[in-house]
Design an enzyme around this catalytic site. Sequence first.
Site, PDB file in Angstrom:
ATOM      1  N   ILE A  64       0.823  -1.216   0.000  1.00  7.59           N
ATOM      2  CA  ILE A  64       0.000   0.000   0.000  1.00  7.59           C
ATOM      3  C   ILE A  64       0.858   1.269   0.000  1.00  7.59           C
ATOM      4  CG2 ILE A  64      -0.260   0.343   2.503  1.00  7.59           C
ATOM      5  CD1 ILE A  64      -3.303   0.622   1.972  1.00  7.59           C
ATOM      6  N   ASN A 123      11.556  -8.642   6.944  1.00 12.18           N
ATOM      7  CA  ASN A 123      11.745  -8.026   8.255  1.00 12.18           C
ATOM      8  C   ASN A 123      11.195  -8.983   9.315  1.00 12.18           C
ATOM      9  OD1 ASN A 123      12.795  -5.642   7.110  1.00 12.18           O
ATOM     10  ND2 ASN A 123      10.724  -4.874   6.742  1.00 12.18           N
ATOM     11  N   GLU A 163       6.539  -4.822  11.091  1.00 14.50           N
ATOM     12  CA  GLU A 163       5.367  -4.091  11.602  1.00 14.50           C
ATOM     13  C   GLU A 163       4.112  -4.955  11.604  1.00 14.50           C
ATOM     14  OE1 GLU A 163       5.152  -0.518   9.288  1.00 14.50           O
ATOM     15  OE2 GLU A 163       6.898   0.372  10.277  1.00 14.50           O
ATOM     16  N   VAL A 164       3.942  -5.760  10.595  1.00  9.87           N
ATOM     17  CA  VAL A 164       2.733  -6.589  10.511  1.00  9.87           C
ATOM     18  C   VAL A 164       3.102  -8.018  10.946  1.00  9.87           C
ATOM     19  CG1 VAL A 164       0.930  -7.499   9.015  1.00  9.87           C
ATOM     20  CG2 VAL A 164       1.801  -5.175   8.645  1.00  9.87           C
ATOM     21  N   HIS A 176       5.733 -12.248   5.936  1.00 14.33           N
ATOM     22  CA  HIS A 176       5.654 -11.757   4.564  1.00 14.33           C
ATOM     23  C   HIS A 176       7.048 -11.454   4.053  1.00 14.33           C
ATOM     24  CE1 HIS A 176       5.332  -8.338   7.325  1.00 14.33           C
ATOM     25  NE2 HIS A 176       6.022  -7.641   6.431  1.00 14.33           N
TER      26      HIS A 176
HETATM   27  P1  5GP Z   1       6.935  -4.837   7.571  1.00 15.06           P
HETATM   28  O1  5GP Z   1       7.515  -3.573   8.131  1.00 15.06           O
HETATM   29  O2  5GP Z   1       6.041  -5.550   8.566  1.00 15.06           O
HETATM   30  O3  5GP Z   1       7.989  -5.734   6.966  1.00 15.06           O
HETATM   31  O4  5GP Z   1       6.062  -4.400   6.329  1.00 15.06           O
HETATM   32  C1  5GP Z   1       4.690  -4.239   6.359  1.00 15.06           C
HETATM   33  C2  5GP Z   1       4.283  -3.674   5.019  1.00 15.06           C
HETATM   34  O5  5GP Z   1       2.874  -3.799   4.891  1.00 15.06           O
HETATM   35  C3  5GP Z   1       4.610  -2.202   4.833  1.00 15.06           C
HETATM   36  O6  5GP Z   1       5.453  -2.050   3.700  1.00 15.06           O
HETATM   37  C4  5GP Z   1       3.243  -1.534   4.637  1.00 15.06           C
HETATM   38  O7  5GP Z   1       3.274  -0.511   3.669  1.00 15.06           O
HETATM   39  C5  5GP Z   1       2.377  -2.705   4.190  1.00 15.06           C
HETATM   40  N1  5GP Z   1       0.986  -2.573   4.555  1.00 15.06           N
HETATM   41  C6  5GP Z   1       0.481  -2.241   5.770  1.00 15.06           C
HETATM   42  N2  5GP Z   1      -0.859  -2.257   5.748  1.00 15.06           N
HETATM   43  C7  5GP Z   1      -1.221  -2.628   4.494  1.00 15.06           C
HETATM   44  C8  5GP Z   1      -2.466  -2.832   3.855  1.00 15.06           C
HETATM   45  O8  5GP Z   1      -3.550  -2.678   4.440  1.00 15.06           O
HETATM   46  N3  5GP Z   1      -2.437  -3.211   2.552  1.00 15.06           N
HETATM   47  C9  5GP Z   1      -1.276  -3.410   1.871  1.00 15.06           C
HETATM   48  N4  5GP Z   1      -1.362  -3.781   0.603  1.00 15.06           N
HETATM   49  N5  5GP Z   1      -0.076  -3.226   2.442  1.00 15.06           N
HETATM   50  C10 5GP Z   1      -0.039  -2.842   3.740  1.00 15.06           C
END
Ligand code: 5GP
Length: 121
Positions: free
Chosen positions: A34, A91, A99-100, A104
């Site tokens: 996103i 990550n 973060e999530v 992934h």
């Molecule tokens: P992390 O920091 O956990 O490796 O990456 C999480 C990623 O998820 C971030 O790049 C963020 O932009 C993406 N993200 C968070 N919420 C959403 C969402 O609702 N939809 C999509 N498509 N990506 C998301």
Amino acid sequence: MAYDSENIFAKILRGEIPCNKVYENQHALAFHDINPQAPTHVLVIPKGPYVSNDDFTASATDAEIVGFFRAVGHVARELGVADPGYRLIANTGIEGGQEVPHFHVHICGGRPLGRMINPAG
Ligand code: 5GP
């Protein structure tokens, strides 16, 4: 860390939140990030409830792991970034900047991406 079934990617898997889907197989779903950090920025997630790469590689079945990573390679080729190349990011945990809390990988490409890690942190 226990899996939180209310995380945003779990909601995407259940169809409660939309995503811009790129690819899906039995074990993986790929969709555009996103908030893209590169011209191509796609996330690939397993369909099973795994918190992180640590959890996935410890607990997923061989079929899930194969299905997932075959999907990652397929998606990168379909996106046209396999040649000249791309960066795969997973990550993991607090210091990894995750973060999530649903495992992934990020497929980032479409331009030269520079050094691997920002030394400034
Ligand atoms: P992390 O920091 O956990 O490796 O990456 C999480 C990623 O998820 C971030 O790049 C963020 O932009 C993406 N993200 C968070 N919420 C959403 C969402 O609702 N939809 C999509 N498509 N990506 C998301």
